[in-house]
Design a protein around this motif. Structure first.
Motif, PDB file in Angstrom:
ATOM      1  N   LEU A   1      25.629  42.049  48.470  1.00  0.00           N
ATOM      2  CA  LEU A   1      27.018  42.144  48.159  1.00  0.00           C
ATOM      3  C   LEU A   1      28.202  41.150  49.280  1.00  0.00           C
ATOM      4  O   LEU A   1      28.189  41.783  50.099  1.00  0.00           O
ATOM      5  CB  LEU A   1      27.572  43.762  47.941  1.00  0.00           C
ATOM      6  N   LYS A   2      29.104  40.128  48.260  1.00  0.00           N
ATOM      7  CA  LYS A   2      30.246  39.968  49.232  1.00  0.00           C
ATOM      8  C   LYS A   2      31.189  40.610  49.915  1.00  0.00           C
ATOM      9  O   LYS A   2      31.552  41.427  48.616  1.00  0.00           O
ATOM     10  CB  LYS A   2      29.966  38.712  48.916  1.00  0.00           C
ATOM     11  N   PRO A   3      31.642  40.783  50.496  1.00  0.00           N
ATOM     12  CA  PRO A   3      32.944  41.589  50.618  1.00  0.00           C
ATOM     13  C   PRO A   3      34.248  41.530  49.953  1.00  0.00           C
ATOM     14  O   PRO A   3      33.559  40.064  49.974  1.00  0.00           O
ATOM     15  CB  PRO A   3      33.366  41.238  52.436  1.00  0.00           C
ATOM     16  N   ILE A   4      34.797  42.264  49.448  1.00  0.00           N
ATOM     17  CA  ILE A   4      36.067  41.270  48.841  1.00  0.00           C
ATOM     18  C   ILE A   4      37.506  41.357  49.241  1.00  0.00           C
ATOM     19  O   ILE A   4      37.465  42.656  49.801  1.00  0.00           O
ATOM     20  CB  ILE A   4      36.411  41.714  47.176  1.00  0.00           C
ATOM     21  N   SER A   5      38.424  41.075  48.497  1.00  0.00           N
ATOM     22  CA  SER A   5      40.151  41.444  49.963  1.00  0.00           C
ATOM     23  C   SER A   5      41.256  40.769  48.634  1.00  0.00           C
ATOM     24  O   SER A   5      40.891  40.297  47.276  1.00  0.00           O
ATOM     25  CB  SER A   5      39.430  41.217  50.375  1.00  0.00           C
ATOM     26  N   GLU A   6      42.241  41.092  48.681  1.00  0.00           N
ATOM     27  CA  GLU A   6      43.379  40.210  48.713  1.00  0.00           C
ATOM     28  C   GLU A   6      42.691  39.077  48.375  1.00  0.00           C
ATOM     29  O   GLU A   6      43.348  38.392  49.163  1.00  0.00           O
ATOM     30  CB  GLU A   6      44.540  40.514  49.316  1.00  0.00           C
ATOM     31  N   GLY A   7      43.237  38.775  46.730  1.00  0.00           N
ATOM     32  CA  GLY A   7      43.504  37.721  46.153  1.00  0.00           C
ATOM     33  C   GLY A   7      42.115  37.123  45.121  1.00  0.00           C
ATOM     34  O   GLY A   7      42.067  36.430  44.129  1.00  0.00           O
ATOM     35  N   ASP A   8      41.018  37.851  45.424  1.00  0.00           N
ATOM     36  CA  ASP A   8      39.951  38.364  44.469  1.00  0.00           C
ATOM     37  C   ASP A   8      40.040  38.742  43.071  1.00  0.00           C
ATOM     38  O   ASP A   8      41.020  39.394  43.129  1.00  0.00           O
ATOM     39  CB  ASP A   8      38.543  39.073  45.548  1.00  0.00           C
ATOM     40  N   ALA A   9      39.119  38.207  42.309  1.00  0.00           N
ATOM     41  CA  ALA A   9      39.452  39.515  41.192  1.00  0.00           C
ATOM     42  C   ALA A   9      37.769  39.498  40.350  1.00  0.00           C
ATOM     43  O   ALA A   9      36.955  38.027  40.415  1.00  0.00           O
ATOM     44  CB  ALA A   9      39.918  37.951  40.093  1.00  0.00           C
ATOM     45  N   GLY A  10      37.612  40.019  39.353  1.00  0.00           N
ATOM     46  CA  GLY A  10      36.429  40.302  38.986  1.00  0.00           C
ATOM     47  C   GLY A  10      36.169  41.537  38.807  1.00  0.00           C
ATOM     48  O   GLY A  10      37.170  42.115  38.814  1.00  0.00           O
ATOM     49  N   ALA A  11      34.721  41.743  37.846  1.00  0.00           N
ATOM     50  CA  ALA A  11      34.612  43.151  37.394  1.00  0.00           C
ATOM     51  C   ALA A  11      33.947  44.164  39.063  1.00  0.00           C
ATOM     52  O   ALA A  11      34.649  45.011  38.897  1.00  0.00           O
ATOM     53  CB  ALA A  11      33.362  43.038  36.796  1.00  0.00           C
ATOM     54  N   VAL A  12      34.112  43.569  39.905  1.00  0.00           N
ATOM     55  CA  VAL A  12      33.934  44.888  40.839  1.00  0.00           C
ATOM     56  C   VAL A  12      35.541  44.612  41.174  1.00  0.00           C
ATOM     57  O   VAL A  12      35.289  46.236  42.035  1.00  0.00           O
ATOM     58  CB  VAL A  12      33.103  43.604  42.209  1.00  0.00           C
TER      59      VAL A  12
END
Length: 208
Positions: free
Chosen positions: A140-151
């Motif tokens: 699992l990769k870190p996600i932050s502002e600017g990302d998009a998707g099901a997670v």
């Protein structure tokens, strides 16, 4: 650390109101058409690669079009994925069928998508199977502002259920999601970074 596959992540739910439905099994590279819940047709497909996976969940066909360009083959069947443009379409790379090779869309041989195009109406329910966080062995990769998707959509759902977020659960990581996440992190003993880290996944019960 394995995914918590019993976490029952919230996903878009579409009521089955039509005679025709579609089910997609990315790990099997297979698309099935059902007529009144009875299997009718089966087609091989290509799906998203690990870095741009096919979105898991329940969607509906919102648009049908022809000849969108060589990369999309002879037919385009659009889905109502809220964070991007995804669909079922043909391809100029028929050798990719049966592989994880697309940017998230579902590829079919042109002759197959032309047949599917004639079968299904706009409004058809499409169920794409799998766990929203990916396969059990997937990092699992870190996600932050600017990302998009099901997670992102899953995190928004969790934050909303816990009372931290009142925006749309649309899979788009905007400032409002960052603000809600920081509040969640502060109140749960985590570093308020605004980044969904492994610690956040664990605290939300998404990792065992």
């Amino acid at each position: 650390m394995p995914l918590n596959t019993s976490a029952n992540p919230a996903l878009p739910i579409v009521k089955d109101t039509g005679l025709i439905t579609i089910e997609v099994f990315p790990q099997r590279h297979r698309l099935l058409v059902y007529l009144d819940h009875i299997p009718y047709k089966s087609f091989p497909v290509a799906v998203g690669n690990p870095s741009t996976p096919t979105p898991v969940g329940e969607y509906i066909v919102t648009y049908k079009g022809k000849n969108w360009g060589p990369s999309f083959g002879s037919r385009w069947i659009g889905l109502n994925v809220p964070w991007g443009v995804y669909g079922i379409h043909g391809t100029n790379k028929p050798f990719s069928i049966g592989q994880h090779a697309s940017h998230g869309c579902i590829r079919m041989r042109n002759r197959d998508v032309e047949e599917l195009y004639e079968i299904i109406p706009v409004g058809t329910k499409v169920t794409i199977f799998g766990h929203v966080l990916g396969e059990a062995n997937q990092e699992l990769k870190p996600i932050s502002e600017g990302d998009a998707g099901a997670v992102v959509q899953l995190i928004q759902n969790r934050l909303q259920s816990a009372g931290y977020y009142d925006g749309p659960c649309d899979g788009r990581f905007r400032y409002s999601t960052t603000t809600a996440l920081k509040k969640y992190q502060r109140q749960n003993g985590l570093v308020p970074s605004g980044v969904v880290t492994k610690a956040v996944y664990e605290k939300m019960g998404l990792l065992e």
